[in-house]
Each structure stands twice: as structure tokens, then as C-alpha cells.
Design a protein around this motif. Structure first.
Motif, PDB file in Angstrom:
ATOM      1  N   GLY A 114      65.008  44.216 112.959  1.00 37.83           N
ATOM      2  CA  GLY A 114      65.152  44.620 113.668  1.00 37.83           C
ATOM      3  C   GLY A 114      65.025  46.227 114.106  1.00 37.83           C
ATOM      4  O   GLY A 114      64.516  46.605 113.497  1.00 37.83           O
ATOM      5  N   ASN A 115      65.282  46.969 115.266  1.00 37.16           N
ATOM      6  CA  ASN A 115      65.033  48.641 115.481  1.00 37.16           C
ATOM      7  C   ASN A 115      66.935  49.327 114.914  1.00 37.16           C
ATOM      8  O   ASN A 115      67.736  48.595 114.250  1.00 37.16           O
ATOM      9  N   GLU A 116      66.935  50.067 115.266  1.00 40.07           N
ATOM     10  CA  GLU A 116      68.246  51.384 115.208  1.00 40.07           C
ATOM     11  C   GLU A 116      69.128  50.685 115.429  1.00 40.07           C
ATOM     12  O   GLU A 116      70.190  50.672 114.999  1.00 40.07           O
ATOM     13  N   GLN A 117      69.340  50.235 116.662  1.00 37.26           N
ATOM     14  CA  GLN A 117      70.061  49.800 117.729  1.00 37.26           C
ATOM     15  C   GLN A 117      69.888  48.260 117.266  1.00 37.26           C
ATOM     16  O   GLN A 117      71.892  47.736 117.634  1.00 37.26           O
ATOM     17  N   GLY A 118      69.306  47.126 117.669  1.00 37.59           N
ATOM     18  CA  GLY A 118      69.531  46.170 117.550  1.00 37.59           C
ATOM     19  C   GLY A 118      69.493  45.715 116.487  1.00 37.59           C
ATOM     20  O   GLY A 118      68.338  45.339 115.841  1.00 37.59           O
ATOM     21  N   ALA A 119      70.503  44.086 116.841  1.00 44.60           N
ATOM     22  CA  ALA A 119      70.826  43.508 115.229  1.00 44.60           C
ATOM     23  C   ALA A 119      69.844  42.066 114.950  1.00 44.60           C
ATOM     24  O   ALA A 119      69.636  41.978 116.233  1.00 44.60           O
ATOM     25  N   ILE A 120      69.059  41.264 114.161  1.00 37.44           N
ATOM     26  CA  ILE A 120      68.787  40.278 113.700  1.00 37.44           C
ATOM     27  C   ILE A 120      69.279  39.679 112.349  1.00 37.44           C
ATOM     28  O   ILE A 120      69.922  40.577 111.863  1.00 37.44           O
ATOM     29  N   ALA A 121      70.090  38.722 112.647  1.00 34.87           N
ATOM     30  CA  ALA A 121      70.459  37.747 111.906  1.00 34.87           C
ATOM     31  C   ALA A 121      69.505  37.102 111.650  1.00 34.87           C
ATOM     32  O   ALA A 121      68.957  36.355 112.551  1.00 34.87           O
ATOM     33  N   TYR A 122      69.383  36.115 110.733  1.00 33.41           N
ATOM     34  CA  TYR A 122      68.954  34.213 110.234  1.00 33.41           C
ATOM     35  C   TYR A 122      69.913  33.298 109.792  1.00 33.41           C
ATOM     36  O   TYR A 122      70.734  33.744 108.912  1.00 33.41           O
ATOM     37  N   LEU A 123      69.911  32.214 109.910  1.00 31.66           N
ATOM     38  CA  LEU A 123      70.646  31.314 109.585  1.00 31.66           C
ATOM     39  C   LEU A 123      69.694  30.803 109.597  1.00 31.66           C
ATOM     40  O   LEU A 123      69.411  29.839 110.468  1.00 31.66           O
ATOM     41  N   GLN A 124      70.216  29.454 109.114  1.00 36.98           N
ATOM     42  CA  GLN A 124      69.572  27.804 108.808  1.00 36.98           C
ATOM     43  C   GLN A 124      70.731  26.952 109.075  1.00 36.98           C
ATOM     44  O   GLN A 124      72.125  26.862 108.676  1.00 36.98           O
ATOM     45  N   GLY A 125      70.051  25.823 109.989  1.00 37.65           N
ATOM     46  CA  GLY A 125      70.683  25.672 110.551  1.00 37.65           C
ATOM     47  C   GLY A 125      70.023  23.960 111.219  1.00 37.65           C
ATOM     48  O   GLY A 125      68.547  24.437 111.596  1.00 37.65           O
ATOM     49  N   ASP A 126      71.133  22.770 111.860  1.00 37.92           N
ATOM     50  CA  ASP A 126      69.967  21.867 112.215  1.00 37.92           C
ATOM     51  C   ASP A 126      70.572  21.612 113.546  1.00 37.92           C
ATOM     52  O   ASP A 126      71.721  21.285 114.040  1.00 37.92           O
ATOM     53  N   VAL A 127      69.427  21.427 114.493  1.00 36.29           N
ATOM     54  CA  VAL A 127      69.825  21.340 116.148  1.00 36.29           C
ATOM     55  C   VAL A 127      70.923  20.352 116.544  1.00 36.29           C
ATOM     56  O   VAL A 127      71.639  20.729 117.060  1.00 36.29           O
ATOM     57  N   THR A 128      70.511  19.191 116.301  1.00 36.41           N
ATOM     58  CA  THR A 128      71.008  18.250 115.779  1.00 36.41           C
ATOM     59  C   THR A 128      72.955  18.359 115.388  1.00 36.41           C
ATOM     60  O   THR A 128      73.341  18.073 115.427  1.00 36.41           O
ATOM     61  N   GLU A 129      73.151  19.683 115.004  1.00 35.22           N
ATOM     62  CA  GLU A 129      74.765  19.858 114.046  1.00 35.22           C
ATOM     63  C   GLU A 129      75.062  21.003 115.369  1.00 35.22           C
ATOM     64  O   GLU A 129      74.862  21.800 114.736  1.00 35.22           O
ATOM     65  N   PRO A 130      75.150  20.893 116.527  1.00 34.40           N
ATOM     66  CA  PRO A 130      75.540  22.014 117.745  1.00 34.40           C
ATOM     67  C   PRO A 130      77.049  22.978 116.668  1.00 34.40           C
ATOM     68  O   PRO A 130      77.338  24.294 116.566  1.00 34.40           O
ATOM     69  N   SER A 131      78.407  22.379 116.281  1.00 33.55           N
ATOM     70  CA  SER A 131      78.940  22.195 115.324  1.00 33.55           C
ATOM     71  C   SER A 131      78.176  23.169 114.388  1.00 33.55           C
ATOM     72  O   SER A 131      79.424  24.513 114.227  1.00 33.55           O
ATOM     73  N   ALA A 132      78.103  22.598 113.796  1.00 28.88           N
ATOM     74  CA  ALA A 132      77.659  23.383 112.274  1.00 28.88           C
ATOM     75  C   ALA A 132      77.220  25.119 113.059  1.00 28.88           C
ATOM     76  O   ALA A 132      77.203  26.226 112.449  1.00 28.88           O
ATOM     77  N   ILE A 133      75.783  25.259 113.949  1.00 27.93           N
ATOM     78  CA  ILE A 133      75.023  26.108 114.216  1.00 27.93           C
ATOM     79  C   ILE A 133      76.727  27.772 114.409  1.00 27.93           C
ATOM     80  O   ILE A 133      76.343  28.400 114.993  1.00 27.93           O
TER      81      ILE A 133
END
Ligand SMILES: C[S@@+](CC[C@H](N)C(=O)[O-])C[C@H]1O[C@@H](n2cnc3c(N)ncnc32)[C@H](O)[C@@H]1O
Length: 263
Positions: A114-133
Motif C-alpha cells: 500500500g501507500n502511506e495512507q491506504g492499507a492493503i490486506a490479503y486473505l485466502q478464501g473461496d468465493v463459494t463460501e461467502p460467510s467464511a469470507i
């Protein structure tokens, strides 16, 4: 980075990287891609036009005031990436990237910061499991799901070979008012022979693939206000010079896209 097993089977993200002219692909991916290109010679055009729709739609959403982005089906990084588009308009924009392929996330973490202001995160998840995401996004705390977000799924849903109507309804239900949904996915409506042949090659190689009709895509936006011009091929979405694009280009691109807002 890859095990022998991972190199013996083509990966959708690496095949797509090859279409886009990237370097994060292997012989097994290029062989699959060559076969697919023979069936549907324009798939590279589709990949590039999908990518340009991502640029235009994310810029539109950032200019519309959205400051939180949840992108599912991130793919191997390709410049400019989604957070770069959003943070160019709004430097404090926050982005959570989700993919079900841990290898994609390893690439992404290494290449996208990201930059100084904007945060970025990465998550592993399967779109077919929306509640888990959604639960993982809540636990992660980069985004506040009680406030508007943009949920994007670019070149993702054609990798799910069953109905995603319930999946989409669950995501839409969870969005705070003022949120947006942005999608681009492959259709066989304009070039059925070529797209169905390419789909079959994916399936023979044990890669899930499913083209979608216009009604099915429109159904995913139930309860949302579709942004003009609605569900259209991506080169026809908010382009000033649209009159110059011949109808035959729709068959080359063979995708539908749309953006909808939750009231
Ligand atoms: C073609 S890439 C799209 C990359 C990027 N969104 C774009 O439009 O340029 C599709 C990505 O979706 C991911 N993917 C496929 N099936 C998925 C699933 N069930 N859940 C989450 N991600 C998935 C793949 O690993 C791949 O990285």
C-alpha cells in the motif's frame, strides 16, 4: 516457489497471466493456453478488455466516493493493480484482496504494497463460501463492513461450474447501503462455438469453467440499482467512443460486466 505437483497441472491464474503477457507462468500453463487459444483465438482480447473494465469501474467507484474495496479472485499482480487505481483517486482507499489460490497470494504479498495512507490486506478464501469470507474480512479489520464497500469479482465467476445465485445473494445481503457490486465474467451468448469449445478444454484439464447468460448475470444484481449502461460487454461500459466499436467485437470479447449500487 512451486512444488512438482503444482507444476504438473495448469493453474487458471497462471494461464491468465500468460494471456496478459506476464512472466509468472510455466510450460504446463502455456500448453493449456495454446490449446485454448486455438479454440477461442480472441481470449487474449477478452482478458485485456476485462482488465480495462476493472480500471474504469474501480476509478468510477473511487470517484463516486467509495474508500473500501473487497476484491475476490485477485489473480497474479498485473500493473496497474486494483489498489493502484483506487489509491490514485483516493490515497487513503483500503483494499482487501481474496483468492483461493495460496500461490496467487504469495505473489501478491510480494509485489503489492500500500501507500502511506491506504492499507492493503490479503486473505485466502473461496468465493463459494461467502460467510467464511465475510467473517475473515471482519476479523481482519482493514475494512469496516458496516460502511459502504465496493465488492469486485473480475474474471472470477466463470471458474465456478455451478449456480452462484445463492452465493451472490449472501454477499449482496451483507453489503451496507451505498455499497457497490462490480462483476465481469465470460458469456457464450455472442460466440457460442468458440467459447463452449474453450470451456470444454478447461474442463478436460480438470479446471472448472462455466460461461453465463445475460439473465443469469442480471439476476446477481437483484435488489441493486444497476449503474448505466447496465449489463453489457465490458468494452461498452461507460466508454465515450462506444459508437465506433463494431458488433463483431462483442463476439471477440465474449464477456458481460455490470456495476450495481445497494440503496
Ligand atoms: C483470471 S484471474 C482474474 C484476476 C483479476 N481479477 C483480473 O480480472 O485481472 C481469476 C482468479 O480467480 C481465482 N479463483 C478461481 N476460483 C476461485 C474461487 N473459487 N474463489 C476465489 N478465487 C478463485 C484464481 O486463483 C485466479 O487468481
Amino acid at each position: 516457489m512451486y512444488s512438482d505437483a503444482q507444476l504438473s497441472q495448469p493453474h487458471p491464474s497462471r494461464i491468465y497471466d500468460y494471456y496478459l503477457g506476464g512472466k509468472d507462468n510455466y510450460e504446463v500453463d502455456r500448453l493449456a493456453a495454446a490449446e485454448i487459444l486455438e479454440a477461442w483465438p480472441h481470449i487474449r482480447t477478452a482478458a485485456r478488455v476485462n482488465r480495462r473494465f476493472m480500471h474504469r469501474s474501480i476509478q468510477f467507484l473511487a470517484e463516486s466516493g467509495i474508500r473500501q474495496f473487497l476484491d475476490i479472485g485477485t489473480g497474479i499482480p498485473t500493473e496497474p493493480n486494483l489498489h493502484q487505481i483506487a489509491q490514485q483517486v483516493a490515497p487513503a482507499a483500503k483494499v482487501v484482496y481474496v483468492d483461493n489460490d495460496p500461490l496467487v497470494l504469495t505473489h501478491a504479498r510480494a509485489l503489492m504494497t500500500g501507500n502511506e495512507q491506504g492499507a492493503i490486506a490479503y486473505l485466502q478464501g473461496d468465493v463459494t463460501e461467502p460467510s467464511a469470507i465475510l467473517q475473515a474480512v471482519q476479523r481482519n479489520r482493514t475494512l469496516d463492513l458496516s460502511q459502504p464497500i465496493a465488492l469486485s469479482m473480475m474474471a472470477l465467476l466463470h471458474y465456478i461450474d455451478h449456480s452462484v445465485d445463492d452465493v451472490m445473494a449472501t454477499f449482496v445481503e451483507a453489503l451496507a447501503p451505498g455499497s457497490y457490486l462490480a462483476i465481469c465474467t465470460i458469456t457464450a451468448d455472442f460466440a457460442p462455438e468458440q467459447v463452449n469449445a474453450a470451456q470444454e478444454i478447461y474442463r478436460v484439464r480438470k479446471l472448472p469453467a462455466q460461461a453465463r447468460g445475460r439473465d443469469e448475470v442480471t439476476g446477481w444484481f437483484a435488489g441493486l440499482d444497476l449503474v448505466e449502461p447496465g449489463v453489457v460487454p465490458p468494452h461498452r461500459w461507460r466508454r465515450a467512443e462506444i459508437a465506433e466499436v463494431p458488433a463483431s467485437y462483442d463476439a471477440k470479447v465474449s464477456c458481460y460486466c455490470a456495476v450495481g449500487r445497494k440503496l
